[in-house]
Write an enzyme that holds these catalytic residues in place. Sequence first.
Site, short mmCIF file in Angstrom:
data_model
loop_
_atom_site.label_atom_id
_atom_site.label_comp_id
_atom_site.label_asym_id
_atom_site.label_seq_id
_atom_site.Cartn_x
_atom_site.Cartn_y
_atom_site.Cartn_z
N LYS A 154 0.85 -1.20 0.00
CA LYS A 154 0.00 0.00 0.00
C LYS A 154 0.88 1.24 0.00
CE LYS A 154 -3.92 2.06 2.53
NZ LYS A 154 -4.80 1.93 3.70
N SER A 211 -10.01 -0.36 7.08
CA SER A 211 -9.43 -0.18 5.75
C SER A 211 -8.74 -1.40 5.15
CB SER A 211 -8.43 0.99 5.77
OG SER A 211 -9.12 2.19 5.84
N SER A 259 -9.80 2.11 2.91
CA SER A 259 -8.93 2.87 2.03
C SER A 259 -7.92 2.02 1.24
CB SER A 259 -8.17 3.91 2.85
OG SER A 259 -7.31 3.26 3.77
#
Length: 488
Positions: A78, A177, A153
């Site tokens: 990420k 997330s 997210s």
Amino acid sequence: MELYSLTVHELKELLHKREVSAQEVTKSYLERIKEVEPKIDALVTITEEFALERAKVADEMIKNGEAKDLTGIPVIIKDNISTEGIRTTCSSKMLENYIPPYNATVVERLLNEGVVILGKSNLDEFAMGSSTENSAFKTTKNPWDLSRVPGGSSGGSAAAVAADEAAFALGSDTGGSIRQPASLCGVVGMKPTYGLVSRYGLVAFASSLDQIGPFTKDVTDCAIVLNAIAGHDPMDSTSVKIEKPDYTSYLKEDIKGLRIGVAKEFFGAGIEEGVKETVEKAIKVFEDLGAEIIDISVPYVEYALPAYYIIASAEASSNLARYDGIRYGHIAKNYEDLVDMYMTSRSEGFGKEVKRRIMLGTYALSSGYYDAYYKKALKVRTLIKNDFERAFEKCDVIVGPTSPTVAFKIGERTNDPLAMYLADIYTVSVNIAGLPAISIPCGLSEGLPVGLQIIGKHFDEGRILNVAYAFEKAYKFDAKPQAIGGER
């Protein structure tokens, strides 16, 4: 069967037996990325040259008898986790050209294992969002239906694993997330106990809530990755010193007689009927496996969402104060004086949702409102922790839906922040209490994946993985996303 469609443990077996090379595996994934990335937009940066270099290193490790569990396994990170020499943008204009001079501890640990980093994944800007529509660069699509969101997210990481762009991925979870996008994309996603996995090198959103965790194709892979990234780190003051077990050793334990709690608060208003039915069928699977289903209550979870958005926004407003354009990050080209430079740089660099949360947090921390908002939210946090402690006196794990809905349409909630925030209604309480939880696929509703959330006691990841593995073996979720096409 293509190499890119295999799990971590299947690839590990082939690599260790030297039936395939790390370079062959890496090339298979890079080809897959070229094929599906234009459709799903999961990645901010693709590190092809670095990946091929790492694959050579992995092949040498295997040849010299130094192979570890993740040697030669391709991963996507990420883009709010620092990678030395590789752009780390947080999907924000503010950090569009930022290249970290160091690796996050989790990245360092993975590199020591011999992994191959394929690239960095898209996210909601600074990890603020539930749909990956808040990225400054692109909107990631759900591989199950390209007109729908992957969740957020960490939507880029979830979509990448669902579309076989990587064998596994890392995400971060502040209020859901990892688990919510895992649910919406039909993959496994785990948020470990706060303090189990080092946050050093994770770009901070809400420091008392953030935690790094894995996205994988199955539960066994999740245990393998957790083995590699968990453990104390002196560089993180919130990292906990505990003896780290081998998480794979828990997988095959019998769950007969295990007490599984079901809280009515996780089936309240707003849950789609299809999601509710799918999760109820999943709970029946545990009953068939000999587990005891116990009705429990966690009444203060009802207040988790407002408490979360006050605490998270307050911490974000403080954490994001560092982006002033002076040392790094976006700096305005035109300004009149120092104060104007700060204001213009931040105005241009941050997106709408980030600005909204900074303003919310600053308001909640302001002297006139501190007691009414922030202090009250901290009291609610304590009440929620106490609720879970009481619940765990009656049961070993708590199960329920990860998300109240399946993946929603792109653009459907962008103008309604409250509807967007409700996507995390079943996940935020876990972060507030610092507990571990996993989301595993438990079926389809309207042809889209539904996630089952399994919550455990602090540092009881082994138990959670055990319960998740038992379900996975009994249920055998083998549906694959069809929207992206390709050989699977």
